[in-house]
Scaffold this motif. Structure first.
Motif, PDB file in Angstrom:
ATOM      1  N   LEU A   1       0.903  -1.202   0.253  1.00  0.00           N
ATOM      2  CA  LEU A   1      -0.064  -0.205   0.047  1.00  0.00           C
ATOM      3  C   LEU A   1       0.701   1.021  -0.024  1.00  0.00           C
ATOM      4  O   LEU A   1       0.515   2.449  -0.639  1.00  0.00           O
ATOM      5  N   LEU A   2       1.996   1.155   0.772  1.00  0.00           N
ATOM      6  CA  LEU A   2       3.203   2.294   0.718  1.00  0.00           C
ATOM      7  C   LEU A   2       3.128   2.889  -0.824  1.00  0.00           C
ATOM      8  O   LEU A   2       3.667   3.848  -0.965  1.00  0.00           O
ATOM      9  N   LEU A   3       3.543   1.730  -1.322  1.00  0.00           N
ATOM     10  CA  LEU A   3       3.886   1.980  -2.944  1.00  0.00           C
ATOM     11  C   LEU A   3       2.822   2.269  -3.656  1.00  0.00           C
ATOM     12  O   LEU A   3       2.533   3.194  -4.587  1.00  0.00           O
ATOM     13  N   GLY A   4       1.636   1.471  -3.686  1.00  0.00           N
ATOM     14  CA  GLY A   4       0.478   1.361  -4.396  1.00  0.00           C
ATOM     15  C   GLY A   4      -0.437   2.688  -4.165  1.00  0.00           C
ATOM     16  O   GLY A   4      -0.999   3.118  -5.292  1.00  0.00           O
ATOM     17  N   ILE A   5      -0.784   3.094  -2.973  1.00  0.00           N
ATOM     18  CA  ILE A   5      -1.751   4.340  -2.801  1.00  0.00           C
ATOM     19  C   ILE A   5      -0.871   5.476  -3.567  1.00  0.00           C
ATOM     20  O   ILE A   5      -1.898   5.980  -4.259  1.00  0.00           O
ATOM     21  N   PRO A   6       0.240   5.948  -3.357  1.00  0.00           N
ATOM     22  CA  PRO A   6       0.335   7.371  -4.055  1.00  0.00           C
ATOM     23  C   PRO A   6       0.767   7.036  -5.308  1.00  0.00           C
ATOM     24  O   PRO A   6       0.120   8.041  -6.205  1.00  0.00           O
TER      25      PRO A   6
ATOM     26  N   GLY B   1      -1.176   5.010  -7.519  1.00  0.00           N
ATOM     27  CA  GLY B   1      -2.252   4.601  -7.830  1.00  0.00           C
ATOM     28  C   GLY B   1      -3.078   5.948  -8.039  1.00  0.00           C
ATOM     29  O   GLY B   1      -3.917   6.243  -8.725  1.00  0.00           O
ATOM     30  N   LEU B   2      -3.054   6.755  -7.037  1.00  0.00           N
ATOM     31  CA  LEU B   2      -3.728   7.877  -6.650  1.00  0.00           C
ATOM     32  C   LEU B   2      -3.196   8.942  -8.099  1.00  0.00           C
ATOM     33  O   LEU B   2      -3.989   9.750  -8.570  1.00  0.00           O
ATOM     34  N   ALA B   3      -2.063   9.101  -8.073  1.00  0.00           N
ATOM     35  CA  ALA B   3      -1.156   9.940  -9.032  1.00  0.00           C
ATOM     36  C   ALA B   3      -1.754   9.344 -10.255  1.00  0.00           C
ATOM     37  O   ALA B   3      -2.138  10.442 -11.150  1.00  0.00           O
ATOM     38  N   CYS B   4      -1.823   8.292 -10.592  1.00  0.00           N
ATOM     39  CA  CYS B   4      -2.247   7.880 -11.992  1.00  0.00           C
ATOM     40  C   CYS B   4      -3.713   8.023 -12.182  1.00  0.00           C
ATOM     41  O   CYS B   4      -4.277   8.612 -13.195  1.00  0.00           O
ATOM     42  N   ALA B   5      -4.511   7.833 -11.068  1.00  0.00           N
ATOM     43  CA  ALA B   5      -6.010   8.371 -11.097  1.00  0.00           C
ATOM     44  C   ALA B   5      -6.307   9.672 -11.483  1.00  0.00           C
ATOM     45  O   ALA B   5      -7.169  10.122 -12.472  1.00  0.00           O
ATOM     46  N   ILE B   6      -5.438  10.577 -10.725  1.00  0.00           N
ATOM     47  CA  ILE B   6      -5.747  12.018 -11.035  1.00  0.00           C
ATOM     48  C   ILE B   6      -5.079  12.318 -12.419  1.00  0.00           C
ATOM     49  O   ILE B   6      -5.890  13.167 -13.173  1.00  0.00           O
ATOM     50  N   PHE B   7      -4.093  11.853 -12.732  1.00  0.00           N
ATOM     51  CA  PHE B   7      -3.370  12.000 -14.084  1.00  0.00           C
ATOM     52  C   PHE B   7      -4.710  11.914 -15.075  1.00  0.00           C
ATOM     53  O   PHE B   7      -4.865  12.366 -15.922  1.00  0.00           O
ATOM     54  N   LEU B   8      -5.194  10.649 -15.083  1.00  0.00           N
ATOM     55  CA  LEU B   8      -6.187  10.196 -16.049  1.00  0.00           C
ATOM     56  C   LEU B   8      -7.284  10.720 -16.271  1.00  0.00           C
ATOM     57  O   LEU B   8      -7.880  11.477 -17.167  1.00  0.00           O
ATOM     58  N   SER B   9      -7.902  11.188 -14.915  1.00  0.00           N
ATOM     59  CA  SER B   9      -9.094  12.106 -14.801  1.00  0.00           C
ATOM     60  C   SER B   9      -9.044  13.710 -15.115  1.00  0.00           C
ATOM     61  O   SER B   9     -10.101  14.126 -15.303  1.00  0.00           O
ATOM     62  N   GLU B  10      -7.734  14.226 -14.636  1.00  0.00           N
ATOM     63  CA  GLU B  10      -7.684  15.699 -14.543  1.00  0.00           C
ATOM     64  C   GLU B  10      -6.614  16.290 -15.501  1.00  0.00           C
ATOM     65  O   GLU B  10      -6.823  17.246 -16.112  1.00  0.00           O
ATOM     66  N   LEU B  11      -5.776  15.425 -15.592  1.00  0.00           N
ATOM     67  CA  LEU B  11      -4.422  16.098 -16.257  1.00  0.00           C
ATOM     68  C   LEU B  11      -4.247  15.798 -17.814  1.00  0.00           C
ATOM     69  O   LEU B  11      -3.555  16.742 -18.474  1.00  0.00           O
ATOM     70  N   ILE B  12      -4.793  14.781 -18.221  1.00  0.00           N
ATOM     71  CA  ILE B  12      -4.167  14.488 -19.664  1.00  0.00           C
ATOM     72  C   ILE B  12      -5.352  14.748 -20.458  1.00  0.00           C
ATOM     73  O   ILE B  12      -6.631  14.485 -20.196  1.00  0.00           O
ATOM     74  N   PRO B  13      -5.059  15.131 -21.671  1.00  0.00           N
ATOM     75  CA  PRO B  13      -5.978  15.330 -23.017  1.00  0.00           C
ATOM     76  C   PRO B  13      -6.819  13.770 -23.168  1.00  0.00           C
ATOM     77  O   PRO B  13      -5.959  12.962 -23.130  1.00  0.00           O
ATOM     78  N   PRO B  14      -7.992  14.008 -23.440  1.00  0.00           N
ATOM     79  CA  PRO B  14      -8.718  12.387 -23.465  1.00  0.00           C
ATOM     80  C   PRO B  14      -8.283  11.652 -24.379  1.00  0.00           C
ATOM     81  O   PRO B  14      -8.111  10.425 -24.435  1.00  0.00           O
TER      82      PRO B  14
ATOM     83  N   ARG C   1     -13.965  10.885  -1.773  1.00  0.00           N
ATOM     84  CA  ARG C   1     -13.411   9.926  -0.816  1.00  0.00           C
ATOM     85  C   ARG C   1     -13.769   8.443  -0.853  1.00  0.00           C
ATOM     86  O   ARG C   1     -12.842   7.673  -0.626  1.00  0.00           O
ATOM     87  N   SER C   2     -15.102   8.580  -0.623  1.00  0.00           N
ATOM     88  CA  SER C   2     -15.522   6.971  -0.307  1.00  0.00           C
ATOM     89  C   SER C   2     -15.110   5.989  -1.446  1.00  0.00           C
ATOM     90  O   SER C   2     -14.763   4.981  -1.103  1.00  0.00           O
ATOM     91  N   GLY C   3     -15.126   6.488  -2.717  1.00  0.00           N
ATOM     92  CA  GLY C   3     -14.810   5.733  -3.819  1.00  0.00           C
ATOM     93  C   GLY C   3     -13.268   5.440  -3.690  1.00  0.00           C
ATOM     94  O   GLY C   3     -12.685   4.212  -3.932  1.00  0.00           O
ATOM     95  N   VAL C   4     -12.365   6.470  -3.259  1.00  0.00           N
ATOM     96  CA  VAL C   4     -10.784   6.159  -3.362  1.00  0.00           C
ATOM     97  C   VAL C   4     -10.537   5.166  -2.143  1.00  0.00           C
ATOM     98  O   VAL C   4      -9.749   4.282  -2.579  1.00  0.00           O
ATOM     99  N   VAL C   5     -11.216   5.212  -1.023  1.00  0.00           N
ATOM    100  CA  VAL C   5     -11.095   4.605   0.013  1.00  0.00           C
ATOM    101  C   VAL C   5     -11.465   3.221  -0.215  1.00  0.00           C
ATOM    102  O   VAL C   5     -10.794   2.126   0.068  1.00  0.00           O
ATOM    103  N   ALA C   6     -12.544   2.749  -1.016  1.00  0.00           N
ATOM    104  CA  ALA C   6     -13.099   1.673  -1.310  1.00  0.00           C
ATOM    105  C   ALA C   6     -12.111   1.216  -2.304  1.00  0.00           C
ATOM    106  O   ALA C   6     -11.551  -0.226  -2.256  1.00  0.00           O
ATOM    107  N   SER C   7     -11.363   1.831  -3.328  1.00  0.00           N
ATOM    108  CA  SER C   7     -10.441   1.175  -4.139  1.00  0.00           C
ATOM    109  C   SER C   7      -9.156   0.750  -3.271  1.00  0.00           C
ATOM    110  O   SER C   7      -8.509  -0.315  -3.740  1.00  0.00           O
ATOM    111  N   VAL C   8      -8.820   1.415  -2.250  1.00  0.00           N
ATOM    112  CA  VAL C   8      -7.616   0.799  -1.777  1.00  0.00           C
ATOM    113  C   VAL C   8      -8.015  -0.333  -0.854  1.00  0.00           C
ATOM    114  O   VAL C   8      -7.227  -1.165  -0.874  1.00  0.00           O
ATOM    115  N   ILE C   9      -9.296  -0.237  -0.434  1.00  0.00           N
ATOM    116  CA  ILE C   9      -9.518  -1.486   0.361  1.00  0.00           C
ATOM    117  C   ILE C   9      -9.377  -2.807  -0.389  1.00  0.00           C
ATOM    118  O   ILE C   9      -9.185  -3.899  -0.179  1.00  0.00           O
TER     119      ILE C   9
END
Lengths: 279, 282
Positions: free
Chosen positions: B76-81, B83-96, B194-202
Motif C-alpha cells: 500500500l505504501l507504494l500502491g496508494i501514492p 495509484g492516486l497519481a495515476c487516477a488524478i493524471f487520467l481524470s484531470e491532467l491528460i487530454p482525452p 473519498r469513499s470511492g478512493v477508500v473503497a479502491s484502496v481496500i
C-alpha cells in the motif's frame, strides 16, 4: 506572495503526478521488456508444437497449450451462459429490488475471493467430493466460478447501454419479453458480452493457484475431460520455481505474455469500437 | 406462450443465483474442512500460536497473519501514492486522446498473469535487494514492491471512476471561487470522491492479501515472525499454496483452517469496500 506559493505548489504537485504516472507505464514496459528480451529468442515453431520432454527441460510446450485451451473452453462454456443469464435477469427482469441487491452483493464478494480459496474449494468439492479427480473438468469448473463476476458485470454494462426505445419497438410489435431479449437485447449487447468473454479468457490463461490444486500438473497429453493437465501458467511457474530450466521458463513466459496481450488488445479494440458505435 | 415466458423467467432467476450459490458452497466447504481443526486445537492456539510444525502437530498461524499484513502494508505504501497519481493524471491532467491510449495500458497491467510479476520479482528485484541491502533477497521488501505494482490497476480504475462520477459543478464552483486547478483537485475533488478512493484502496488491500503464486516465488517462505523488511516470510496464502500439494490428514485440515482465516479477512474487506462504494451511488 500567497498567490505565488499557490501556483508553485500546483506546479510541484502536477510534476509529481506526471512522474508517478509515467514511471508506472515505464515500469510496466520494463517488466515486459526484460522477460520478452530473453524469452522471444526461445520461441520457434517447434517450441509451440513439440511436447515437453525431460520435465520441460527440452522439447516445447504443446501439451500445456492444449491444457490451457481445454480448461479455458470448459470455463467459458459453463461460465458464460450463467453470467449472461444473470445479467439478463438483473437488467430485464428486475429493477433495483431486494433480490437484485442480494445477487449484486454475492457477485461483488465472489469477485474479491482470492484464487487460492477457489483452489481449495475446487479441490475439496470437484476433485474429492464429486470424485472428478485432478482433471480438466475440475479445473475448468473452478475457473468458471472465478470468471462469473467478470462476465456478469461486462454483460450488464453492455445491456444497460441499449436504449429503451429498442425494447419499446419490439413490445409494440407484439414481441414477448423473451423474444425481445433474444432478438433485440442480446444482438445489440453481443460485442459487450464478447468483450467480457475475452477478458475471462485472459484471466483463465493467467490463473495458476486455483488450477494447480484442481487440474494438477501432469505433463501427459490430456485425452478426455477427466485427464489431469498442466496449463502454460502452471508450467511456467513450475519451471521457474523449481529451477528446471530458465531458458524454457523465459520462453513460456514470453508466450504467455504475447497470448494475454493479444486477447486483451482485441478486447480493448472491441470496447473502443463499441463505444464509438453507440455514441 | 405465457407459460413458456414464466418458465424462462424461473430459469433465469435460478441462473442469477449462481454466484450466491457458489459463494455459499465455497464458504460451506472451506469451513467444513477447516473449522474442526481450529476447534480441536483451540482458536487461540491456532490464531496466536507462533509455531508451525506439521510433523509435530503444531499449527500456529500468527507469524503468517503478521507477514500477510506486513507485505500488504508495504504494497500500500507504494500502491496508494502511485495509484492516486495515476487516477488524478487520467481524470484531470491528460487530454482525452492520450487517455484513450493510457487506459488500455492500465488494463493490460491487470491482465498480466501474477506468475509473470512473480518471475520478474525473482530475477530482477531479488538479486537487486540482495546486492544492495544484504539479506536473502527473497524478502518482504521484494514482495511488497511487486504487490504494490500488482494492485495498481484496482486502485487506479476505481478511484478514477469515482473522480469521474463527480458532478462537473464541483470543479466549476471551485475554479470560479479562484482556486487553482491543483487546489480544486486536492481540496474539492479528492475529498468529494473519498469513499470511492477508500473503497479502491481496500479492494487493493484484499487483492494484496489474497495473492499467492507471485508471493511464493519471492517471499522466501520461512515461517517466522518478521522483524524487518529484509526478512523472508510466509503469508497465509503462500502457506496454503506451498503445502497443499502434499498435505494430508490434520495437516491438510490446518491448511483449510488457514483458508478460513484468509476468508474472514477478505470478506471483512469486501463488505467494507462494497458498503463504501454503495454510499457513493446514493
Amino acid at each position: 506572495m500567497i498567490n505565488r506559493t499557490r501556483y508553485l505548489t500546483q506546479s510541484v504537485a502536477k510534476i509529481l503526478i506526471w512522474i508517478g504516472a509515467l514511471s508506472t507505464i515505464a515500469m510496466m514496459i520494463l517488466i515486459l521488456f526484460q522477460i520478452l528480451r530473453e524469452g522471444l529468442p526461445v520461441l520457434h515453431l517447434g517450441f509451440f508444437l513439440d511436447s515437453p520432454k525431460n520435465m520441460g527441460r527440452e522439447g516445447g510446450i504443446f501439451t500445456t497449450i492444449v491444457g490451457t485451451v481445454a480448461l479455458t473452453a470448459v470455463a467459458i462454456i459453463v461460465g458464460a451462459p450463467l453470467g449472461v443469464g444473470t445479467a439478463i435477469f438483473l437488467r430485464e427482469y428486475t429493477r433495483e429490488s431486494k433480490t437484485s441487491r442480494v445477487i449484486r452483493f454475492g457477485t461483488d464478494c465472489l469477485a474479491g475471493v482470492p484464487s487460492i480459496i477457489f483452489g481449495l474449494f475446487g479441490f475439496v468439492f470437484f476433485v474429492i467430493r464429486l470424485n472428478m479427480g485432478w482433471s480438466i473438468l475440475s479445473g475448468g469448473l473452478t475457473l468458471a466460478a472465478m470468471i462469473l463476476p467478470t462476465v456478469i458485470s461486462t454483460a450488464e454494462e453492455s445491456i444497460k447501454t441499449i436504449p429503451s426505445s429498442y425494447r419499446e419497438v419490439s413490445y409494440s410489435l407484439g414481441g414477448t419479453r423473451w423474444q425481445t431479449i433474444t432478438r433485440v437485447v442480446l444482438p445489440s449487447a453481443l460485442p459487450g458480452i464478447f468483450t467480457g468473454i475475452l477478458l475471462s479468457i485472459g484471466r483463465s490463461i493467467g490463473e495458476t493457484a486455483a488450477i494447480i490444486l484442481t487440474a494438477g500438473s501432469s505433463l501427459v497429453m490430456p485425452t478426455s475431460l477427466f485427464s489431469p493437465s498442466r496449463t502454460m501458467s502452471v508450467h511456467f511457474y513450475i519451471l521457474a520455481r523449481e529451477g528446471i530450466s530458465m531458458k524454457m521458463a523465459y520462453g513460456t513466459g514470453a508466450a504467455l505474455i504475447l497470448l494475454v496481450l493479444m486477447v486483451n488488445i482485441i478486447a480493448q479494440w472491441l470496447i473502443n469500437r463499441y463505444i464509438r458505435h453507440r455514441t | 406462450m405465457a407459460m413458456k415466458e414464466k418458465i424462462i423467467e424461473k430459469i433465469l432467476l435460478l441462473t442469477a443465483f449462481s454466484s450466491i450459490f457458489i459463494l455459499g458452497l465455497i464458504t460451506f466447504f472451506i469451513f467444513k474442512e477447516g473449522l474442526p481443526l481450529i476447534l480441536k486445537i483451540g482458536i487461540k492456539a491456532f490464531l496466536l500460536g507462533e509455531k508451525w510444525i506439521p510433523s509435530k502437530g503444531l499449527f500456529g498461524v500468527f507469524p503468517m497473519i503478521v507477514s500477510s499484513f506486513w507485505v500488504t502494508f508495504g504494497a500500500l505504501l507504494l500502491g496508494i501514492p502511485l495509484g492516486l497519481a495515476c487516477a488524478i493524471f487520467l481524470s484531470e491532467l491528460i487530454p482525452p486522446s492520450v487517455g484513450l491510449l493510457l487506459r488500455p495500458a492500465i488494463q493490460l497491467l491487470a491482465a498480466i498473469p501474477s506468475v509473470i510479476y512473480g518471475f520478474w520479482g525473482l530475477i530482477v528485484l531479488v538479486p537487486l535487494i540482495q546486492n544492495h541491502f544484504g539479506g536473502p533477497g527473497l524478502s518482504i521488501l521484494a514482495g511488497s514492491l511487486v504487490l504494490g505494482f500488482m494492485i495498481l490497476p484496482t486502485i487506479i480504475t476505481i478511484s478514477e471512476d469515482s473522480l469521474k462520477a463527480l458532478p462537473p459543478t464541483y470543479k466549476a464552483g471551485a475554479l470560479a471561487l479562484g482556486a487553482t486547478h491543483w487546489q480544486t483537485i486536492w481540496r474539492v475533488l479528492i475529498p468529494a470522491a473519498r469513499s470511492g478512493v477508500v473503497a479502491s484502496v481496500i479492494l487493493g488491500m484484499g487483492r494484496a492479501i489474497g495473492e499467492t503464486m507471485a508471493m511464493i516465488m519471492i517471499l522466501g517462505n520461512a515461517v517466522k515472525m518478521p522483524t524487518s523488511f529484509l526478512d523472508s516470510a510466509r503469508t497465509l496464502t503462500t502457506n496454503i499454496g506451498i503445502e497443499m500439494g502434499y498435505a494430508s490428514g490434520d495437516h491438510r485440515q490446518a491448511l483449510f483452517a488457514t483458508g478460513v482465516v484468509l476468508f474472514f479477512i477478505i470478506m471483512a474487506l469486501n463488505t467494507l469496500a462494497i458498503s463504501l462504494s454503495r454510499r457513493r451511488v446514493h
